[in-house]
Design an enzyme around this catalytic site. Structure first.
Site, PDB file in Angstrom:
ATOM      1  N   SER A 137       0.825  -1.211   0.000  1.00 56.41           N
ATOM      2  CA  SER A 137       0.000   0.000   0.000  1.00 56.41           C
ATOM      3  C   SER A 137       0.855   1.255   0.000  1.00 56.41           C
ATOM      4  CB  SER A 137      -0.876   0.056   1.254  1.00 56.41           C
ATOM      5  OG  SER A 137      -1.976  -0.781   1.126  1.00 56.41           O
ATOM      6  N   HIS A 158      -2.353  -3.549  -6.606  1.00 58.15           N
ATOM      7  CA  HIS A 158      -2.829  -3.070  -5.307  1.00 58.15           C
ATOM      8  C   HIS A 158      -4.337  -3.276  -5.182  1.00 58.15           C
ATOM      9  CE1 HIS A 158      -3.710   0.226  -2.248  1.00 58.15           C
ATOM     10  NE2 HIS A 158      -3.054  -0.719  -1.608  1.00 58.15           N
ATOM     11  N   GLU A 170      -5.557  -1.389  -8.560  1.00 52.50           N
ATOM     12  CA  GLU A 170      -4.581  -0.461  -9.110  1.00 52.50           C
ATOM     13  C   GLU A 170      -3.414  -1.263  -9.682  1.00 52.50           C
ATOM     14  OE1 GLU A 170      -5.218   3.518  -6.387  1.00 52.50           O
ATOM     15  OE2 GLU A 170      -3.836   2.016  -5.621  1.00 52.50           O
ATOM     16  N   ASN A 208      -5.193   5.939  -2.287  1.00 49.97           N
ATOM     17  CA  ASN A 208      -4.720   6.385  -0.971  1.00 49.97           C
ATOM     18  C   ASN A 208      -4.147   7.798  -1.013  1.00 49.97           C
ATOM     19  OD1 ASN A 208      -5.586   4.141   0.372  1.00 49.97           O
ATOM     20  ND2 ASN A 208      -3.649   3.052   0.189  1.00 49.97           N
TER      21      ASN A 208
END
Ligand code: NAI
Length: 266
Positions: A137, A158, A170, A208
């Protein structure tokens, strides 16, 4: 998901066997969705008892899926469950597991040293064509890949928690990721039913990068009280890009151009 569909999507992705390293929260979820879409999966962790837990949680999760998919036919639900479970094998022997695999997805502890040790240990054992990917992450994919001799066959995948539910994936390219590898990762992502977006190897990737500042801002709002105004706060200051667009009359759809160009007449 019918078996026929599952098998053909596995073929399309040109990745048939996947090794997932790390049988925790994310690894178990990734193993489940890969198996559900007809891929052969080996899930690897460090200890037998962790493997046992992963096996139990995957079985429990798949049971719920089976009941949903075949809610009026317990026989079919049982067969569905059996077929998918048969796609997953479990191991504590990483080296052996990657000997004939097409893709390795690493989902171990979020620690650069641990990831380096892992990828170093499999680089010369996995077949030439095997693609390596990390589910990190917050670490740089490029830095993780730096220990590998197959940087052209390296990227990021991801996922989001819970993996069987969250649609987004992702797909992260590093400078060295080859077009073929990138296409393989995208195709595999689609074959397991995810909506794939391409990301650069930047901190937080896309989701994120947007989400974390929002979380932090929410906490700041709470700290300073909701109703007070703080005009000096950086976040509220006018943005140059937006000012420029407005001064050029680019107001979005209604003027035919904003951040994007629209075909609609001005
Ligand atoms: P977790 O702690 O639930 O699972 C990690 C697993 O890896 C454990 O079962 C551990 O025994 C195993 N492990 C550690 N070292 C190992 C090794 N050398 N070989 C094999 N197995 C090993 O962690 P979680 O939450 O599943 O996260 C894993 C990765 O996924 C991390 O890189 C994290 O940043 C990333 N990630 C986590 C998300 C989340 O919501 N938890 C979301 C997206 C990515």
């Amino acid at each position: 998901i019918s078996r026929g569909m599952a098998t053909s999507s596995a073929m399309r992705s040109s990745i048939n066997h996947v090794t997932i390293v790390g049988g925790g929260l994310m690894g178990s979820g990734i193993a489940q969705v890969a198996a559900q879409s007809g891929h052969k999966v080996t899930l690897v962790d460090v200890k037998e008892d962790i493997i046992k837990k992963a096996e139990e949680s995957i079985a429990a999760s798949l049971k719920r899926v089976a009941k949903k998919v075949h809610k009026d036919d317990p026989g079919k639900a049982e067969e569905f469950l059996k077929t998918i479970l048969a796609n997953i094998s479990y191991s504590v022997d990483l080296q052996k597991s990657v000997k004939s695999t097409d893709l390795v997805v690493e989902a171990i502890v979020e620690n650069m040293k641990a990831k380096h040790t892992l990828f170093t240990s499999i680089d010369s054992v996995a077949p030439e064509h095997t693609v390596f990917a990390s589910n990190t992450s917050s670490l740089s994919i490029g830095e993780i890949a730096s220990v590998s001799k197959r940087k052209d066959r390296f990227g990021g995948l991801h996922f989001f928690n819970p993996v069987p539910v969250m649609k987004l994936l992702e797909v992260i390219k590093i400078d060295e990721t080859s077009e073929e590898t990138y296409q393989k990762l995208m195709n595999w992502g689609k074959a397991i039913g995810k909506t794939c977006i391409t990301c650069k190897d930047t901190p937080g990737f896309v989701v994120n990068r947007l989400l974390v500042p929002q979380f932090i801002e929410a906490i700041r709002m709470l700290e300073r009280g909701w109703h007070e105004k703080f005009p000096e706060v950086e976040l509220f200051k006018p943005v140059e890009t937006l000012n420029k667009l407005v001064s050029e009359g680019k107001l979005g759809r209604k003027t035919g151009e904003g951040f994007y160009k629209y075909n609609t007449p001005k």
